[in-house]
Design an enzyme around this catalytic site. Structure first.
Site, PDB file in Angstrom:
ATOM      1  N   PHE A 158       0.811  -1.225   0.000  1.00  0.00           N
ATOM      2  CA  PHE A 158       0.000   0.000   0.000  1.00  0.00           C
ATOM      3  C   PHE A 158       0.846   1.277   0.000  1.00  0.00           C
ATOM      4  CE2 PHE A 158       1.039   0.184   4.458  1.00  0.00           C
ATOM      5  CZ  PHE A 158       0.981   1.536   4.759  1.00  0.00           C
ATOM      6  N   LYS A 182      -1.260  -7.143  -9.457  1.00  0.00           N
ATOM      7  CA  LYS A 182      -2.283  -7.062  -8.396  1.00  0.00           C
ATOM      8  C   LYS A 182      -1.868  -5.929  -7.471  1.00  0.00           C
ATOM      9  CE  LYS A 182      -2.920  -8.344  -4.294  1.00  0.00           C
ATOM     10  NZ  LYS A 182      -3.615  -7.196  -3.690  1.00  0.00           N
ATOM     11  N   SER A 235       4.976  -6.795   3.344  1.00  0.00           N
ATOM     12  CA  SER A 235       5.512  -7.020   4.688  1.00  0.00           C
ATOM     13  C   SER A 235       6.258  -8.362   4.749  1.00  0.00           C
ATOM     14  CB  SER A 235       4.367  -7.020   5.695  1.00  0.00           C
ATOM     15  OG  SER A 235       3.502  -8.084   5.398  1.00  0.00           O
ATOM     16  N   CYS A 290       9.711   1.557   3.303  1.00  0.00           N
ATOM     17  CA  CYS A 290      10.595   0.438   3.685  1.00  0.00           C
ATOM     18  C   CYS A 290      12.014   0.923   3.893  1.00  0.00           C
ATOM     19  CB  CYS A 290      10.546  -0.657   2.635  1.00  0.00           C
ATOM     20  SG  CYS A 290      11.349  -0.194   1.105  1.00  0.00           S
ATOM     21  N   GLU A 396       9.320  -3.364  13.116  1.00  0.00           N
ATOM     22  CA  GLU A 396       8.945  -2.338  12.136  1.00  0.00           C
ATOM     23  C   GLU A 396       7.673  -1.642  12.614  1.00  0.00           C
ATOM     24  OE1 GLU A 396       7.520  -3.584   8.165  1.00  0.00           O
ATOM     25  OE2 GLU A 396       8.713  -1.934   7.343  1.00  0.00           O
TER      26      GLU A 396
HETATM   27  P1  NAD Z   1       1.222  -6.548   3.040  1.00  0.00           P
HETATM   28  O1  NAD Z   1       2.175  -7.678   3.159  1.00  0.00           O
HETATM   29  O2  NAD Z   1       0.108  -6.471   3.984  1.00  0.00           O
HETATM   30  O3  NAD Z   1       0.544  -6.555   1.571  1.00  0.00           O
HETATM   31  C1  NAD Z   1       1.315  -6.626   0.403  1.00  0.00           C
HETATM   32  C2  NAD Z   1       0.489  -7.286  -0.699  1.00  0.00           C
HETATM   33  O4  NAD Z   1       0.188  -8.629  -0.325  1.00  0.00           O
HETATM   34  C3  NAD Z   1      -0.847  -6.589  -0.939  1.00  0.00           C
HETATM   35  O5  NAD Z   1      -1.103  -6.592  -2.327  1.00  0.00           O
HETATM   36  C4  NAD Z   1      -1.849  -7.452  -0.186  1.00  0.00           C
HETATM   37  O6  NAD Z   1      -3.123  -7.442  -0.791  1.00  0.00           O
HETATM   38  C5  NAD Z   1      -1.218  -8.840  -0.252  1.00  0.00           C
HETATM   39  N1  NAD Z   1      -1.465  -9.636   0.960  1.00  0.00           N
HETATM   40  C6  NAD Z   1      -1.511  -9.183   2.241  1.00  0.00           C
HETATM   41  N2  NAD Z   1      -1.681 -10.206   3.083  1.00  0.00           N
HETATM   42  C7  NAD Z   1      -1.748 -11.330   2.338  1.00  0.00           C
HETATM   43  C8  NAD Z   1      -1.923 -12.720   2.627  1.00  0.00           C
HETATM   44  N3  NAD Z   1      -2.058 -13.156   3.862  1.00  0.00           N
HETATM   45  N4  NAD Z   1      -1.945 -13.586   1.602  1.00  0.00           N
HETATM   46  C9  NAD Z   1      -1.779 -13.159   0.340  1.00  0.00           C
HETATM   47  N5  NAD Z   1      -1.620 -11.873  -0.002  1.00  0.00           N
HETATM   48  C10 NAD Z   1      -1.597 -10.966   0.982  1.00  0.00           C
HETATM   49  O7  NAD Z   1       2.101  -5.219   3.039  1.00  0.00           O
HETATM   50  P2  NAD Z   1       1.567  -3.728   3.111  1.00  0.00           P
HETATM   51  O8  NAD Z   1       1.099  -3.437   4.497  1.00  0.00           O
HETATM   52  O9  NAD Z   1       0.654  -3.453   1.986  1.00  0.00           O
HETATM   53  O10 NAD Z   1       2.918  -2.909   2.829  1.00  0.00           O
HETATM   54  C11 NAD Z   1       3.780  -2.465   3.824  1.00  0.00           C
HETATM   55  C12 NAD Z   1       4.966  -3.380   3.956  1.00  0.00           C
HETATM   56  O11 NAD Z   1       5.684  -3.468   2.726  1.00  0.00           O
HETATM   57  C13 NAD Z   1       5.965  -2.884   4.983  1.00  0.00           C
HETATM   58  O12 NAD Z   1       6.384  -3.971   5.765  1.00  0.00           O
HETATM   59  C14 NAD Z   1       7.114  -2.351   4.137  1.00  0.00           C
HETATM   60  O13 NAD Z   1       8.369  -2.357   4.770  1.00  0.00           O
HETATM   61  C15 NAD Z   1       7.073  -3.293   2.985  1.00  0.00           C
HETATM   62  N6  NAD Z   1       7.750  -2.752   1.810  1.00  0.00           N
HETATM   63  C16 NAD Z   1       8.935  -3.294   1.455  1.00  0.00           C
HETATM   64  C17 NAD Z   1       9.634  -2.778   0.394  1.00  0.00           C
HETATM   65  C18 NAD Z   1      10.966  -3.343   0.004  1.00  0.00           C
HETATM   66  O14 NAD Z   1      11.493  -2.959  -1.013  1.00  0.00           O
HETATM   67  N7  NAD Z   1      11.542  -4.251   0.767  1.00  0.00           N
HETATM   68  C19 NAD Z   1       9.106  -1.697  -0.324  1.00  0.00           C
HETATM   69  C20 NAD Z   1       7.878  -1.170   0.064  1.00  0.00           C
HETATM   70  C21 NAD Z   1       7.198  -1.703   1.140  1.00  0.00           C
END
Ligand code: NAD
Length: 496
Positions: A158, A182, A235, A290, A396
């Site tokens: 997000f 997605k 995440s 991140c 985090e």
């Molecule tokens: P999230 O893991 O909740 O969601 C990421 C994606 O996975 C979304 O599209 C979501 O719909 C999907 N998703 C969520 N839970 C799922 C599940 N149980 N099964 C299948 N799909 C699922 O992450 P978020 O809250 O949207 O984003 C924030 C996180 O992303 C933070 O931890 C941040 O550090 C990380 N991030 C990392 C980087 C990097 O380059 N390492 C870059 C940006 C963000």
């Protein structure tokens, strides 16, 4: 200050973009809410497994022709997309502010970084050239043809709604694959706009697809035998799940996870330059980055340096203006939603309970420019006397919270950073080359900053990560993304 005009004026139901058509999902819908105004700005479908199957099938049908299309012709589509993105730059940026909450300047920065990936992917004719060896034996030559894989999935988080799918999608399609994106269902609007522009740019039907939704779409991609690779950003728990699900299936996977970044301050740093950089690092994107600074590690036993430095940070931070990001005077937007704000509040409470000293309390220090009913606003918080075993020092938080930690030596600082489970973007601030060299040599994080607070690799460098911040081998962005999205076919020819 005046609020810039909002491009999204009514809450429409979004459609998926499959096979060059805008298709309604049979799934339920979820509200997309502007976190600053609290207004519903769209209804996003939570797509079904049939939707993702249809997108994969469309991409499979498009793949043979797209693969035969010359790299130059494919890059022309990307050049057109780049032009359209430039023409729509401001609208795309404002959409991000509406859907995510970040300030308009942060959104413009995100749009720019996204476009840079399209620009780099435009160079596919040379990025895809394989090596050639003449006379590996008498009269025999050998060469490599990088070959596209077929259908690929790109899953975004997000916090960077527009940019993150662009770390992978332009390279995937440029190298002859078809992609299914997605977006995060929390921020789907800028990806919907991007798909409109991809359509206008002339990608053939089925090459660029977008399926909105959540877990069902992700598991549909993970389970589908025709999806040959997944580029995931999100995440750590979800990244681990995606990575494990691909294990043994033959699917390629990049899974970028969460972070806890350390900014190490040496007493010989340039304080005047460093303090403003730290503000952006810790509080930019409301700490939801991140690569955000999380722990500020101040090295040395000079009490005066320590208190002057923390005072300087405090002075700038306590004056930050919070509000709706479409007001250009605002320095920090709201947290993306109430649930996420609640999580940050729990961390603040845990910091107090575990004995850290709260120097600036974001729960009280909330200077909001304007009058908004939203409850997602939170001021920046600074904790002192933090230790790395506290929750606020190790987990985090993903919000505007700075944890100040004091250590005696650079050795101690490096050991502390390396003891973290995460390894995304750590940085040192120093004017001493030896300290900088020592830090970059020993630090176990994928992206390393020297006098740089947000260690974001430019589009033609890989976006790296170590430990719980990254699962995989190759990375998104640039040449490595092209390698990820192609497999090597080795040809040996005897010239008789
Ligand atoms: P999230 O893991 O909740 O969601 C990421 C994606 O996975 C979304 O599209 C979501 O719909 C999907 N998703 C969520 N839970 C799922 C599940 N149980 N099964 C299948 N799909 C699922 O992450 P978020 O809250 O949207 O984003 C924030 C996180 O992303 C933070 O931890 C941040 O550090 C990380 N991030 C990392 C980087 C990097 O380059 N390492 C870059 C940006 C963000």
């Amino acid at each position: 200050m005046a609020i810039l005009e909002e491009p999204i004026k009514e809450a429409k139901k979004l459609k998926n973009y499959i096979n060059g058509e805008w298709v309604e999902s049979k799934g339920e819908t979820k509200d997309v809410v502007n976190p600053a105004t609290g207004r519903i700005i769209a209804k996003v479908p939570i797509s079904t497994s049939d939707d993702i199957k249809a997108a994969v099938q469309a991409s499979q049908e498009a793949f043979p022709d797209w693969r035969r299309t010359t790299p130059l012709a494919r890059s022309r589509c990307l050049f057109r997309l780049k032009e359209l993105l430039e023409e729509n730059f401001e609208e795309i940026s404002r959409i991000q502010t509406q859907e995510h909450g970040k300030t308009i300047d942060e959104s413009r920065g995100e749009t720019r970084r996204g476009i840079e990936n399209v620009e780099v992917a435009c160079g596919i004719p040379t990025l895809m050239q394989g090596p050639y060896s003449e006379n590996i034996a008498t009269g025999i030559d050998e060469w490599i043809i990088p070959t596209p894989l077929g259908t690929l999935g790109s899953i975004g988080p997000f916090n960077f709604p527009f940019m993150l799918p662009l770390w992978s999608a332009p390279y995937a399609v440029a190298s002859g694959n078809c992609v299914v994106i997605k977006p995060s269902s929390e921020v789907p609007l800028s990806q919907a706009k991007l798909a409109e522009l991809a359509e206008e740019a002339g990608f053939p039907p089925g090459v660029w697809n977008v399926v909105h939704g959540g877990r069902t779409v992700v598991s549909g991609m993970l389970e589908h035998p025709d999806v040959k690779g997944i580029a995931f950003v999100g995440s750590t728990p979800t990244a681990k799940y995606v990575y494990k699900s691909c294990g043994g299936t033959g699917k390629r996977v990049i899974a970028q996870g969460g972070a806890k970044n350390f900014m190490v301050i040496m007493p010989d740093c340039n304080v005047e330059r460093t303090v403003p950089v730290l503000m952006t690092s810790f509080f930019g994107n409301t700490g939801q980055r991140c690569l955000a600074g999380a722990n500020l590690v101040i090295v040395g036993d000079d009490d005066k340096f320590y208190s002057n430095f923390v005072d300087a940070v405090f002075n700038l931070t306590s004056k930050m203006t919070i509000g709706y990001g479409l007001d250009e005077s605002v320095q920090m937007g709201p947290i993306h939603d109430k649930e996420k704000k609640e999580k940050v509040l729990e961390y603040i409470e845990s910091g107090i309970q575990q004995g850290a000293k709260i120097r600036l309390d974001g729960r009280e220090n909330v200077k909001i420019a304007g009058d908004y009913p939203s409850t997602c606003f939170l001021g920046p918080t600074i904790f002192e006397n933090v230790t790395p075993d506290m929750k606020i020092g190790s987990e985090e938080i993903f919000g505007p919270v700075m944890s100040v930690i004091r250590v005696k030596t650079l050795d101690e600082a490096i050991e502390m950073c390396n003891a973290s489970n995460f390894g995304n973007g750590n940085a040192i601030f120093t004017s001493n080359g030896k300290s900088a060299r020592e830090f970059q040599f020993r630090i176990t994080s994928g992206n390393v900053g020297i006098n740089v607070g947000i260690v974001a690799p430019v589009a033609f460098f890989p976006f790296s990560g170590m430990k719980d911040s990254f699962f995989g081998i190759l990375h998104t962005q640039g040449q490595e993304a092209v390698r990820f999205f192609t497999e090597s076919k080795v040809v040996i020819q005897r010239w008789l």
